[in-house]
Design a protein around this motif. Structure first.
Motif, PDB file in Angstrom:
ATOM      1  N   PHE A   1      10.614  90.968 -35.511  1.00  0.00           N
ATOM      2  CA  PHE A   1       9.204  90.223 -36.209  1.00  0.00           C
ATOM      3  C   PHE A   1       9.031  89.235 -34.632  1.00  0.00           C
ATOM      4  O   PHE A   1       9.305  89.348 -34.009  1.00  0.00           O
ATOM      5  CB  PHE A   1      10.338  89.677 -37.149  1.00  0.00           C
ATOM      6  N   ILE A   2       7.539  88.728 -35.251  1.00  0.00           N
ATOM      7  CA  ILE A   2       6.572  88.437 -34.741  1.00  0.00           C
ATOM      8  C   ILE A   2       6.501  86.808 -34.878  1.00  0.00           C
ATOM      9  O   ILE A   2       5.913  87.313 -36.666  1.00  0.00           O
ATOM     10  CB  ILE A   2       5.620  88.644 -33.529  1.00  0.00           C
ATOM     11  N   HIS A   3       6.449  85.637 -34.137  1.00  0.00           N
ATOM     12  CA  HIS A   3       6.638  84.710 -34.925  1.00  0.00           C
ATOM     13  C   HIS A   3       5.791  84.011 -34.726  1.00  0.00           C
ATOM     14  O   HIS A   3       5.076  83.918 -32.854  1.00  0.00           O
ATOM     15  CB  HIS A   3       7.480  83.931 -35.246  1.00  0.00           C
ATOM     16  N   MET A   4       4.571  83.071 -35.413  1.00  0.00           N
ATOM     17  CA  MET A   4       3.523  82.910 -34.583  1.00  0.00           C
ATOM     18  C   MET A   4       2.759  81.135 -35.464  1.00  0.00           C
ATOM     19  O   MET A   4       2.746  81.100 -36.560  1.00  0.00           O
ATOM     20  CB  MET A   4       1.840  83.246 -34.490  1.00  0.00           C
TER      21      MET A   4
ATOM     22  N   ASP B   1      11.853  87.902 -32.456  1.00  0.00           N
ATOM     23  CA  ASP B   1      12.542  88.653 -32.730  1.00  0.00           C
ATOM     24  C   ASP B   1      12.768  89.984 -33.011  1.00  0.00           C
ATOM     25  O   ASP B   1      12.427  90.713 -34.103  1.00  0.00           O
ATOM     26  CB  ASP B   1      13.329  87.948 -34.196  1.00  0.00           C
ATOM     27  N   LEU B   2      12.821  90.475 -32.135  1.00  0.00           N
ATOM     28  CA  LEU B   2      12.700  92.421 -31.647  1.00  0.00           C
ATOM     29  C   LEU B   2      14.191  92.853 -31.449  1.00  0.00           C
ATOM     30  O   LEU B   2      15.684  92.394 -30.165  1.00  0.00           O
ATOM     31  CB  LEU B   2      12.296  92.630 -31.135  1.00  0.00           C
TER      32      LEU B   2
ATOM     33  N   TYR C   1       4.679  88.380 -38.163  1.00  0.00           N
ATOM     34  CA  TYR C   1       4.286  89.927 -38.515  1.00  0.00           C
ATOM     35  C   TYR C   1       5.200  90.870 -38.082  1.00  0.00           C
ATOM     36  O   TYR C   1       6.579  90.815 -37.294  1.00  0.00           O
ATOM     37  CB  TYR C   1       3.113  90.046 -37.612  1.00  0.00           C
ATOM     38  N   LYS C   2       6.056  91.395 -38.689  1.00  0.00           N
ATOM     39  CA  LYS C   2       7.042  92.763 -39.133  1.00  0.00           C
ATOM     40  C   LYS C   2       6.540  94.117 -37.789  1.00  0.00           C
ATOM     41  O   LYS C   2       5.392  94.603 -38.655  1.00  0.00           O
ATOM     42  CB  LYS C   2       7.883  93.830 -39.898  1.00  0.00           C
TER      43      LYS C   2
END
Length: 106
Positions: A90-93, A102-103, A74-75
């Motif tokens: 980005f949030i990686h699931m 990765d903010l 998700y961005k």
């Protein structure tokens, strides 16, 4: 010259069109709200407790080339009240529902 006759749409058809437009808008807003609530919960678990103005920019389905496992990225963009900064990244699931971020906060 030809006279083209223009017929009015029946009232029943107009009502059906309006109901379908309103139903589509309601579904869109519901899905947007649920996605933002889900990301808010994830951000709380990652340490961003007090946020506002959360915006999910897009959602991508990605695949690891080596393991062939699929996951979601998700961005997002939001304002962190504790840091007094706007964060984007980005949030990686992954497939086990483990989350990483990765903010960049400025």
């Amino acid at each position: 010259m030809k006279n083209n006759e223009v017929r009015k749409l029946p009232k029943k058809t107009i009502i059906i069109i309006i109901v379908l437009i309103l139903a589509g808008f309601a579904v869109f807003m519901t899905l947007k709200t649920l996605k933002e609530e889900k990301i808010t919960e994830i951000l709380v678990t990652l340490g961003h407790k007090d946020i506002k103005n959360l915006e999910v920019i897009n959602k991508l389905k990605v695949e690891d080339k080596e393991t062939r496992y699929k996951s979601k990225v998700y961005k997002v963009r939001f304002y962190d009240k504790n840091l007094n900064k706007t964060c984007i990244g980005f949030i990686h699931m992954d497939r086990y529902n483990k989350n990483s971020e990765d903010l960049d906060c400025k």
